[in-house]
Design a protein around this motif. Structure first.
Motif, PDB file in Angstrom:
ATOM      1  N   SER A   1       7.675  -0.638  10.796  1.00 15.73           N
ATOM      2  CA  SER A   1       8.955  -1.289  10.532  1.00 15.73           C
ATOM      3  C   SER A   1       9.017  -1.811   9.098  1.00 15.73           C
ATOM      4  CB  SER A   1       9.182  -2.428  11.528  1.00 15.73           C
ATOM      5  OG  SER A   1       9.258  -1.933  12.849  1.00 15.73           O
ATOM      6  N   ALA A   2       7.902  -2.334   8.598  1.00 18.86           N
ATOM      7  CA  ALA A   2       7.864  -2.821   7.221  1.00 18.86           C
ATOM      8  C   ALA A   2       8.102  -1.686   6.238  1.00 18.86           C
ATOM      9  CB  ALA A   2       6.521  -3.502   6.949  1.00 18.86           C
ATOM     10  N   ILE A   3       7.415  -0.570   6.449  1.00 18.08           N
ATOM     11  CA  ILE A   3       7.586   0.590   5.569  1.00 18.08           C
ATOM     12  C   ILE A   3       9.004   1.131   5.665  1.00 18.08           C
ATOM     13  CG2 ILE A   3       6.867   2.987   5.198  1.00 18.08           C
ATOM     14  CD1 ILE A   3       4.040   2.102   6.106  1.00 18.08           C
ATOM     15  N   ASN A   4       9.518   1.226   6.897  1.00 18.55           N
ATOM     16  CA  ASN A   4      10.891   1.721   7.093  1.00 18.55           C
ATOM     17  C   ASN A   4      11.912   0.808   6.425  1.00 18.55           C
ATOM     18  OD1 ASN A   4      10.239   2.783  10.519  1.00 18.55           O
ATOM     19  ND2 ASN A   4       9.865   3.866   8.614  1.00 18.55           N
ATOM     20  N   ALA A   5      11.725  -0.506   6.544  1.00 20.27           N
ATOM     21  CA  ALA A   5      12.658  -1.450   5.939  1.00 20.27           C
ATOM     22  C   ALA A   5      12.667  -1.311   4.422  1.00 20.27           C
ATOM     23  CB  ALA A   5      12.301  -2.880   6.341  1.00 20.27           C
ATOM     24  N   ALA A   6      11.513  -1.029   3.848  1.00 18.87           N
ATOM     25  CA  ALA A   6      11.407  -0.897   2.396  1.00 18.87           C
ATOM     26  C   ALA A   6      11.935   0.437   1.886  1.00 18.87           C
ATOM     27  CB  ALA A   6       9.948  -1.072   1.960  1.00 18.87           C
ATOM     28  N   ARG A   7      11.798   1.478   2.691  1.00 24.76           N
ATOM     29  CA  ARG A   7      12.090   2.817   2.173  1.00 24.76           C
ATOM     30  C   ARG A   7      13.256   3.537   2.841  1.00 24.76           C
ATOM     31  NH1 ARG A   7       6.825   6.438   1.456  1.00 24.76           N
ATOM     32  NH2 ARG A   7       8.435   7.659   0.424  1.00 24.76           N
ATOM     33  N   GLU A   8      13.614   3.141   4.083  1.00 26.33           N
ATOM     34  CA  GLU A   8      14.506   3.990   4.857  1.00 26.33           C
ATOM     35  C   GLU A   8      15.723   3.293   5.446  1.00 26.33           C
ATOM     36  OE1 GLU A   8      12.142   6.138   7.704  1.00 26.33           O
ATOM     37  OE2 GLU A   8      10.584   6.536   6.216  1.00 26.33           O
ATOM     38  N   ASP A   9      15.982   2.046   5.059  1.00 23.31           N
ATOM     39  CA  ASP A   9      17.214   1.408   5.524  1.00 23.31           C
ATOM     40  C   ASP A   9      18.382   2.116   4.833  1.00 23.31           C
ATOM     41  OD1 ASP A   9      19.467  -0.264   5.934  1.00 23.31           O
ATOM     42  OD2 ASP A   9      18.152  -2.007   6.209  1.00 23.31           O
ATOM     43  N   PRO A  10      19.246   2.785   5.610  1.00 18.88           N
ATOM     44  CA  PRO A  10      20.310   3.591   4.992  1.00 18.88           C
ATOM     45  C   PRO A  10      21.341   2.782   4.207  1.00 18.88           C
ATOM     46  CG  PRO A  10      20.648   3.409   7.364  1.00 18.88           C
ATOM     47  CD  PRO A  10      19.295   2.829   7.084  1.00 18.88           C
ATOM     48  N   ARG A  11      21.336   1.483   4.350  1.00 18.48           N
ATOM     49  CA  ARG A  11      22.297   0.642   3.627  1.00 18.48           C
ATOM     50  C   ARG A  11      21.885   0.375   2.181  1.00 18.48           C
ATOM     51  NH1 ARG A  11      22.039  -4.157   7.896  1.00 18.48           N
ATOM     52  NH2 ARG A  11      19.844  -3.537   7.696  1.00 18.48           N
ATOM     53  N   PHE A  12      20.619   0.681   1.847  1.00 19.84           N
ATOM     54  CA  PHE A  12      20.098   0.310   0.538  1.00 19.84           C
ATOM     55  C   PHE A  12      19.303   1.452  -0.092  1.00 19.84           C
ATOM     56  CE2 PHE A  12      20.121  -3.456   3.299  1.00 19.84           C
ATOM     57  CZ  PHE A  12      20.947  -4.312   2.571  1.00 19.84           C
TER      58      PHE A  12
ATOM     59  N   GLU B   1       0.822  -1.215   0.000  1.00 18.18           N
ATOM     60  CA  GLU B   1       0.000   0.000   0.000  1.00 18.18           C
ATOM     61  C   GLU B   1       0.851   1.258   0.000  1.00 18.18           C
ATOM     62  OE1 GLU B   1      -3.453   0.848  -0.037  1.00 18.18           O
ATOM     63  OE2 GLU B   1      -3.354  -1.118  -1.004  1.00 18.18           O
ATOM     64  N   CYS B   2       1.955   1.225   0.731  1.00 19.92           N
ATOM     65  CA  CYS B   2       2.832   2.394   0.790  1.00 19.92           C
ATOM     66  C   CYS B   2       3.488   2.666  -0.565  1.00 19.92           C
ATOM     67  CB  CYS B   2       3.900   2.196   1.864  1.00 19.92           C
ATOM     68  SG  CYS B   2       5.090   3.538   1.967  1.00 19.92           S
ATOM     69  N   LEU B   3       4.046   1.613  -1.171  1.00 19.63           N
ATOM     70  CA  LEU B   3       4.790   1.809  -2.419  1.00 19.63           C
ATOM     71  C   LEU B   3       3.879   2.004  -3.626  1.00 19.63           C
ATOM     72  CD1 LEU B   3       7.795  -0.673  -2.119  1.00 19.63           C
ATOM     73  CD2 LEU B   3       7.576   1.663  -1.300  1.00 19.63           C
TER      74      LEU B   3
ATOM     75  N   PRO C   1       8.397  -0.309  -6.446  1.00 20.14           N
ATOM     76  CA  PRO C   1       7.166  -1.117  -6.504  1.00 20.14           C
ATOM     77  C   PRO C   1       7.315  -2.421  -7.276  1.00 20.14           C
ATOM     78  CG  PRO C   1       6.634   1.200  -6.801  1.00 20.14           C
ATOM     79  CD  PRO C   1       8.135   1.101  -6.796  1.00 20.14           C
ATOM     80  N   ASP C   2       8.116  -2.411  -8.355  1.00 19.71           N
ATOM     81  CA  ASP C   2       8.240  -3.635  -9.148  1.00 19.71           C
ATOM     82  C   ASP C   2       9.111  -4.699  -8.485  1.00 19.71           C
ATOM     83  OD1 ASP C   2      10.760  -2.561  -9.477  1.00 19.71           O
ATOM     84  OD2 ASP C   2      10.623  -2.328 -11.644  1.00 19.71           O
ATOM     85  N   GLU C   3       9.699  -4.383  -7.328  1.00 21.02           N
ATOM     86  CA  GLU C   3      10.500  -5.363  -6.590  1.00 21.02           C
ATOM     87  C   GLU C   3       9.677  -6.182  -5.602  1.00 21.02           C
ATOM     88  OE1 GLU C   3      14.575  -4.249  -5.123  1.00 21.02           O
ATOM     89  OE2 GLU C   3      13.787  -2.232  -5.443  1.00 21.02           O
ATOM     90  N   ILE C   4       8.485  -5.695  -5.264  1.00 16.04           N
ATOM     91  CA  ILE C   4       7.719  -6.287  -4.163  1.00 16.04           C
ATOM     92  C   ILE C   4       7.487  -7.784  -4.366  1.00 16.04           C
ATOM     93  CG2 ILE C   4       5.527  -6.245  -2.919  1.00 16.04           C
ATOM     94  CD1 ILE C   4       5.325  -3.260  -3.568  1.00 16.04           C
ATOM     95  N   ASP C   5       7.189  -8.166  -5.597  1.00 14.22           N
ATOM     96  CA  ASP C   5       6.873  -9.578  -5.862  1.00 14.22           C
ATOM     97  C   ASP C   5       8.094 -10.480  -5.810  1.00 14.22           C
ATOM     98  OD1 ASP C   5       4.223  -8.936  -6.152  1.00 14.22           O
ATOM     99  OD2 ASP C   5       4.286  -8.817  -8.338  1.00 14.22           O
ATOM    100  N   ASP C   6       9.266  -9.906  -5.656  1.00 11.79           N
ATOM    101  CA  ASP C   6      10.497 -10.694  -5.545  1.00 11.79           C
ATOM    102  C   ASP C   6      11.033 -10.745  -4.116  1.00 11.79           C
ATOM    103  OD1 ASP C   6      10.600 -11.215  -8.321  1.00 11.79           O
ATOM    104  OD2 ASP C   6      11.547  -9.275  -8.686  1.00 11.79           O
ATOM    105  N   LEU C   7      10.355 -10.100  -3.180  1.00 12.32           N
ATOM    106  CA  LEU C   7      10.847 -10.016  -1.807  1.00 12.32           C
ATOM    107  C   LEU C   7      10.230 -11.084  -0.924  1.00 12.32           C
ATOM    108  CD1 LEU C   7      10.823  -6.157  -1.148  1.00 12.32           C
ATOM    109  CD2 LEU C   7      12.751  -7.596  -1.810  1.00 12.32           C
ATOM    110  N   VAL C   8      11.070 -11.703  -0.111  1.00 12.12           N
ATOM    111  CA  VAL C   8      10.626 -12.634   0.924  1.00 12.12           C
ATOM    112  C   VAL C   8      10.628 -11.870   2.238  1.00 12.12           C
ATOM    113  CG1 VAL C   8      11.186 -14.740   2.185  1.00 12.12           C
ATOM    114  CG2 VAL C   8      11.531 -14.636  -0.283  1.00 12.12           C
TER     115      VAL C   8
ATOM    116  N   PRO D   1      15.870   2.795  -1.699  1.00 14.33           N
ATOM    117  CA  PRO D   1      14.485   2.415  -1.402  1.00 14.33           C
ATOM    118  C   PRO D   1      13.968   1.339  -2.361  1.00 14.33           C
ATOM    119  CG  PRO D   1      14.735   4.805  -1.357  1.00 14.33           C
ATOM    120  CD  PRO D   1      16.023   4.254  -1.892  1.00 14.33           C
ATOM    121  N   VAL D   2      13.152   0.457  -1.825  1.00 17.73           N
ATOM    122  CA  VAL D   2      12.545  -0.600  -2.644  1.00 17.73           C
ATOM    123  C   VAL D   2      11.604   0.034  -3.664  1.00 17.73           C
ATOM    124  CG1 VAL D   2      10.963  -2.574  -2.585  1.00 17.73           C
ATOM    125  CG2 VAL D   2      12.746  -2.349  -0.842  1.00 17.73           C
TER     126      VAL D   2
END
Length: 202
Positions: A76-87, A20-22, A92-99, A89-90
């Protein structure tokens, strides 16, 4: 402890929050969740790319129980997708490849032991660690030690480095906390969800 169905719901909640966020720029606000989701709990959401190799794509959470579990999972889910400073941002087309993996934490407790005795107080496969000193803090989840083959001493050193400290800071006065985690993860992106049981050895 969460039941199997509650754990499955936790992971689906994390995925729905990211989608929903992405895709729509919205933060979900679900209701009618089981009572455990209204309890304050610490939680981490981990995103892995590629179900086989489990390449880390993001991991952020709340180590302390400062908000209801449902809200902690969503944020935490939104932060992990958008705000992890190591990566980056995720996308939208990546969502279906994420575990997606959700780890619900017990309250961290300071390990009361002399520095040289700390490794003896840690069980690989059961404990996660927090190391704190000089306003620096680092956390590694229980599964990290198992996945990377750390022994107790290496686990302490790696957590120190995660905090931005010298590897031997745990021998030199840093505070060390342990916690446990209940882990639920997708087998494949958006697919079956299982509880992940870690081996216990040290």
């Amino acid at each position: 402890m969460l039941t199997k169905s509650e754990g499955e719901l936790a992971v689906r909640l994390a995925r729905h929050a990211i989608e929903e966020c992405l895709n729509n720029g919205k933060k979900i606000s679900p209701d009618n969740l089981p009572a455990v989701f209204r309890e304050n709990r610490g939680v981490f959401v981990t995103l892995n790319k590629n179900a086989d190799s489990r390449e880390l794509r993001g991991c952020i959470g709340r180590p302390y129980p400062v908000m209801p579990l449902s809200e902690a999972i969503i944020l935490s889910a939104i932060n992990a997708a958008r705000e992890d400073p190591r990566f980056y941002p995720v996308e939208p087309d990546e969502i279906d490849d994420l575990v997606i993996e959700v780890t619900v934490l017990t309250v961290p407790e300071r390990i009361k032991a002399k520095p040289k005795e700390l490794p003896d107080k840690i069980v690989i496969g059961r404990h996660g660690l927090i190391v704190a000193a000089n306003r620096c803090q680092g956390l590694l989840l229980p599964q990290v030690a198992v996945e990377h083959g750390f022994d107790c001493t290496e686990f302490l050193c790696q957590t120190c480095m995660k905090a931005g400290l010298m590897p031997d800071a745990w021998l030199n006065g840093a505070d060390v906390y342990s916690f446990e985690g209940q882990i639920f993860q997708e087998v494949l992106p958006g697919g079956e969800i299982r509880e992940k049981i870690l081996s216990e050895e040290c």
